[in-house]
Scaffold this motif. Structure first.
Motif, PDB file in Angstrom:
ATOM      1  N   ILE A  78       9.668   0.205 -18.230  1.00 34.57           N
ATOM      2  CA  ILE A  78      10.679  -0.237 -17.869  1.00 34.57           C
ATOM      3  C   ILE A  78      10.553  -1.444 -16.908  1.00 34.57           C
ATOM      4  O   ILE A  78      11.585  -2.200 -16.829  1.00 34.57           O
ATOM      5  CB  ILE A  78      11.463   0.883 -17.007  1.00 34.57           C
ATOM      6  CG1 ILE A  78      13.082   0.385 -16.791  1.00 34.57           C
ATOM      7  CG2 ILE A  78      10.938   1.260 -15.643  1.00 34.57           C
ATOM      8  CD1 ILE A  78      13.875  -0.030 -17.900  1.00 34.57           C
ATOM      9  N   ASN A  79       9.504  -1.667 -16.202  1.00 31.43           N
ATOM     10  CA  ASN A  79       9.322  -2.824 -15.264  1.00 31.43           C
ATOM     11  C   ASN A  79       8.865  -4.101 -16.152  1.00 31.43           C
ATOM     12  O   ASN A  79       8.528  -5.152 -15.347  1.00 31.43           O
ATOM     13  CB  ASN A  79       8.358  -2.504 -14.213  1.00 31.43           C
ATOM     14  CG  ASN A  79       8.863  -1.336 -13.266  1.00 31.43           C
ATOM     15  OD1 ASN A  79      10.135  -1.512 -12.797  1.00 31.43           O
ATOM     16  ND2 ASN A  79       8.188  -0.371 -12.891  1.00 31.43           N
ATOM     17  N   ARG A  80       8.585  -3.779 -17.274  1.00 30.10           N
ATOM     18  CA  ARG A  80       7.972  -5.100 -18.236  1.00 30.10           C
ATOM     19  C   ARG A  80       8.833  -5.193 -19.146  1.00 30.10           C
ATOM     20  O   ARG A  80       8.406  -4.804 -20.483  1.00 30.10           O
ATOM     21  CB  ARG A  80       6.498  -4.729 -18.593  1.00 30.10           C
ATOM     22  CG  ARG A  80       5.767  -4.154 -17.440  1.00 30.10           C
ATOM     23  CD  ARG A  80       4.781  -5.477 -16.719  1.00 30.10           C
ATOM     24  NE  ARG A  80       4.002  -6.178 -17.754  1.00 30.10           N
ATOM     25  CZ  ARG A  80       2.833  -6.023 -17.967  1.00 30.10           C
ATOM     26  NH1 ARG A  80       2.274  -4.983 -17.472  1.00 30.10           N
ATOM     27  NH2 ARG A  80       2.276  -6.886 -18.669  1.00 30.10           N
ATOM     28  N   PRO A  81      10.056  -5.696 -19.263  1.00 32.59           N
ATOM     29  CA  PRO A  81      10.856  -6.021 -20.557  1.00 32.59           C
ATOM     30  C   PRO A  81      10.123  -6.626 -21.567  1.00 32.59           C
ATOM     31  O   PRO A  81      10.547  -6.450 -22.755  1.00 32.59           O
ATOM     32  CB  PRO A  81      12.097  -6.791 -19.879  1.00 32.59           C
ATOM     33  CG  PRO A  81      12.085  -6.582 -18.406  1.00 32.59           C
ATOM     34  CD  PRO A  81      10.522  -6.283 -17.981  1.00 32.59           C
ATOM     35  N   GLY A  82       9.253  -7.521 -21.425  1.00 32.29           N
ATOM     36  CA  GLY A  82       8.463  -8.135 -22.577  1.00 32.29           C
ATOM     37  C   GLY A  82       7.519  -7.334 -23.376  1.00 32.29           C
ATOM     38  O   GLY A  82       7.405  -7.584 -24.459  1.00 32.29           O
ATOM     39  N   ARG A 135      19.443  -4.119 -16.348  1.00 26.86           N
ATOM     40  CA  ARG A 135      18.089  -4.635 -17.096  1.00 26.86           C
ATOM     41  C   ARG A 135      18.142  -4.640 -18.612  1.00 26.86           C
ATOM     42  O   ARG A 135      17.814  -5.375 -19.108  1.00 26.86           O
ATOM     43  CB  ARG A 135      17.099  -3.884 -16.280  1.00 26.86           C
ATOM     44  CG  ARG A 135      15.787  -4.599 -16.772  1.00 26.86           C
ATOM     45  CD  ARG A 135      14.654  -3.877 -16.009  1.00 26.86           C
ATOM     46  NE  ARG A 135      14.842  -4.152 -14.639  1.00 26.86           N
ATOM     47  CZ  ARG A 135      13.790  -3.686 -13.714  1.00 26.86           C
ATOM     48  NH1 ARG A 135      12.837  -2.782 -13.945  1.00 26.86           N
ATOM     49  NH2 ARG A 135      13.889  -3.796 -12.571  1.00 26.86           N
ATOM     50  N   LEU A 136      18.660  -3.472 -18.881  1.00 27.76           N
ATOM     51  CA  LEU A 136      18.579  -3.084 -20.395  1.00 27.76           C
ATOM     52  C   LEU A 136      19.661  -4.079 -21.134  1.00 27.76           C
ATOM     53  O   LEU A 136      19.315  -4.726 -22.273  1.00 27.76           O
ATOM     54  CB  LEU A 136      19.099  -1.648 -20.809  1.00 27.76           C
ATOM     55  CG  LEU A 136      17.831  -0.636 -20.596  1.00 27.76           C
ATOM     56  CD1 LEU A 136      18.525   0.837 -20.670  1.00 27.76           C
ATOM     57  CD2 LEU A 136      16.753  -0.820 -21.648  1.00 27.76           C
ATOM     58  N   ASP A 191       9.767  -4.147 -26.974  1.00 28.28           N
ATOM     59  CA  ASP A 191       9.836  -3.951 -28.448  1.00 28.28           C
ATOM     60  C   ASP A 191       8.478  -3.201 -28.992  1.00 28.28           C
ATOM     61  O   ASP A 191       8.642  -2.602 -30.225  1.00 28.28           O
ATOM     62  CB  ASP A 191       9.785  -5.536 -29.083  1.00 28.28           C
ATOM     63  CG  ASP A 191      11.237  -6.035 -28.984  1.00 28.28           C
ATOM     64  OD1 ASP A 191      11.975  -5.282 -28.400  1.00 28.28           O
ATOM     65  OD2 ASP A 191      11.378  -7.498 -29.120  1.00 28.28           O
ATOM     66  N   ALA A 192       7.379  -3.181 -28.201  1.00 31.17           N
ATOM     67  CA  ALA A 192       6.294  -2.462 -28.757  1.00 31.17           C
ATOM     68  C   ALA A 192       6.522  -1.002 -28.742  1.00 31.17           C
ATOM     69  O   ALA A 192       5.824  -0.360 -29.297  1.00 31.17           O
ATOM     70  CB  ALA A 192       5.174  -2.822 -27.871  1.00 31.17           C
ATOM     71  N   TYR A 193       7.557  -0.409 -27.844  1.00 35.56           N
ATOM     72  CA  TYR A 193       7.537   0.892 -27.775  1.00 35.56           C
ATOM     73  C   TYR A 193       8.971   1.734 -28.266  1.00 35.56           C
ATOM     74  O   TYR A 193       8.968   2.636 -28.338  1.00 35.56           O
ATOM     75  CB  TYR A 193       7.298   1.071 -26.105  1.00 35.56           C
ATOM     76  CG  TYR A 193       6.072   0.928 -25.628  1.00 35.56           C
ATOM     77  CD1 TYR A 193       4.995   1.667 -25.871  1.00 35.56           C
ATOM     78  CD2 TYR A 193       5.850  -0.164 -24.689  1.00 35.56           C
ATOM     79  CE1 TYR A 193       3.691   1.273 -25.364  1.00 35.56           C
ATOM     80  CE2 TYR A 193       4.672  -0.589 -24.376  1.00 35.56           C
ATOM     81  CZ  TYR A 193       3.603   0.436 -24.553  1.00 35.56           C
ATOM     82  OH  TYR A 193       2.318  -0.104 -24.397  1.00 35.56           O
ATOM     83  N   ALA A 194      10.019   0.510 -28.290  1.00 34.84           N
ATOM     84  CA  ALA A 194      11.278   1.003 -28.547  1.00 34.84           C
ATOM     85  C   ALA A 194      11.826  -0.038 -29.297  1.00 34.84           C
ATOM     86  O   ALA A 194      11.997  -1.131 -28.852  1.00 34.84           O
ATOM     87  CB  ALA A 194      12.032   1.537 -27.475  1.00 34.84           C
ATOM     88  N   PRO A 195      12.336   0.000 -30.628  1.00 40.08           N
ATOM     89  CA  PRO A 195      12.908  -0.862 -31.404  1.00 40.08           C
ATOM     90  C   PRO A 195      13.985  -1.584 -30.774  1.00 40.08           C
ATOM     91  O   PRO A 195      14.762  -1.009 -30.179  1.00 40.08           O
ATOM     92  CB  PRO A 195      13.270  -0.283 -32.776  1.00 40.08           C
ATOM     93  CG  PRO A 195      13.168   1.123 -32.705  1.00 40.08           C
ATOM     94  CD  PRO A 195      12.275   1.348 -31.407  1.00 40.08           C
ATOM     95  N   PRO A 196      14.213  -2.988 -31.072  1.00 41.11           N
ATOM     96  CA  PRO A 196      15.487  -3.652 -30.499  1.00 41.11           C
ATOM     97  C   PRO A 196      16.653  -2.713 -30.905  1.00 41.11           C
ATOM     98  O   PRO A 196      17.714  -2.915 -30.232  1.00 41.11           O
ATOM     99  CB  PRO A 196      15.376  -5.092 -30.996  1.00 41.11           C
ATOM    100  CG  PRO A 196      13.875  -4.987 -31.275  1.00 41.11           C
ATOM    101  CD  PRO A 196      13.279  -3.541 -31.565  1.00 41.11           C
ATOM    102  N   HIS A 205       1.921  -0.483 -14.894  1.00 40.84           N
ATOM    103  CA  HIS A 205       3.255  -0.539 -15.039  1.00 40.84           C
ATOM    104  C   HIS A 205       4.401   0.152 -14.056  1.00 40.84           C
ATOM    105  O   HIS A 205       5.623   0.114 -14.164  1.00 40.84           O
ATOM    106  CB  HIS A 205       3.744   0.212 -16.445  1.00 40.84           C
ATOM    107  CG  HIS A 205       3.250  -0.512 -17.736  1.00 40.84           C
ATOM    108  ND1 HIS A 205       2.896   0.509 -18.820  1.00 40.84           N
ATOM    109  CD2 HIS A 205       2.624  -1.768 -17.999  1.00 40.84           C
ATOM    110  CE1 HIS A 205       2.310  -0.393 -19.788  1.00 40.84           C
ATOM    111  NE2 HIS A 205       2.139  -1.732 -19.215  1.00 40.84           N
ATOM    112  N   THR A 206       3.665   0.503 -13.042  1.00 40.73           N
ATOM    113  CA  THR A 206       4.492   1.048 -11.784  1.00 40.73           C
ATOM    114  C   THR A 206       4.482  -0.248 -11.011  1.00 40.73           C
ATOM    115  O   THR A 206       3.577  -0.794 -10.494  1.00 40.73           O
ATOM    116  CB  THR A 206       3.456   2.170 -11.438  1.00 40.73           C
ATOM    117  OG1 THR A 206       3.313   3.148 -12.313  1.00 40.73           O
ATOM    118  CG2 THR A 206       4.138   2.977 -10.204  1.00 40.73           C
ATOM    119  N   ALA A 207       5.818  -0.260 -10.559  1.00 42.88           N
ATOM    120  CA  ALA A 207       6.082  -1.475  -9.441  1.00 42.88           C
ATOM    121  C   ALA A 207       7.344  -0.793  -8.395  1.00 42.88           C
ATOM    122  O   ALA A 207       8.150  -0.088  -8.768  1.00 42.88           O
ATOM    123  CB  ALA A 207       6.689  -2.582 -10.247  1.00 42.88           C
TER     124      ALA A 207
END
Length: 190
Positions: free
Chosen positions: A95-99, A126-127, A102-107, A48-50
């Motif tokens: 943060i680099n993988r918006p897809g 981005r958010l 939802d698995a980590y922070a509810p919409p 997840h690091t980019a």
């Protein structure tokens, strides 16, 4: 506080979690009125690091010396003493993988961002592009994790820039040697 308020979300690399990070968490916890605070740890693993043009150094190993688990422990210890008005959960936030968000922070989470530079501006954009609710403020950097890491690498004064429980965690787990080694192996801009 009300149960119907959506959770509030803060996020960062927290390499390490320092005094300004604690102020950021306090701002979100007290401003939001929510009874739930989610702390997202970015760059939780190398997948997840980019690199990013807005902050071209953030992906380098020496700028990410602490594992997800180590940062989680630092944050847990710092927030245990912070007397926050809400319950706190800690999870990765890629943060680099918006897809994956939802698995980590509810919409419905409200994302709080302390805008200190171009990278933070990009995160807000981005958010919002992903239809996330964002509350932000423009701040002035008072503590830099880069400066904290440089002080660690040089055996300088770093502990006064982090909450006492974080300094204790770093010392107890003997994490300073790793920072020194990373700066020695990658001395650019030291």
């Amino acid at each position: 506080m009300t149960d119907s308020a959506p959770p509030v979300h803060v996020h960062g690399r927290f390499q390490p979690f320092h005094d300004e990070h604690l102020d950021y968490v306090r701002w979100a916890a007290t401003d939001s009125g929510s009874d739930r605070l989610l702390v997202g740890i970015t760059n939780a693993d190398s997948a997840h690091t980019a690199p990013t043009e807005a902050d071209p150094e953030r992906h380098r190993p020496r700028n990410n010396p602490f594992t997800y688990y180590e940062r989680q422990r630092m944050i847990e210890r710092a927030l245990a003493d912070a007397d926050l008005p809400c319950a706190v959960s800690i999870a990765p936030f890629p943060i680099n993988r918006p897809g994956l968000w939802d698995a980590y922070a509810p919409p419905e989470a409200v994302h709080y961002v302390n805008v200190l530079g171009e990278w933070h501006e990009r995160k807000v954009d981005r958010l919002r592009t992903e239809d996330r609710t964002v509350r932000h403020k423009r701040g002035t950097r008072t503590v830099s994790a880069t400066d904290v890491r440089r002080a660690m690498a040089a055996d300088g004064d770093w502990a006064e820039r982090v909450p006492d429980p974080v300094a204790a965690e770093i010392r107890e787990r003997e994490l300073l040697d790793r920072v020194r080694d990373l700066y020695q192996d990658d001395p650019a801009d030291s």
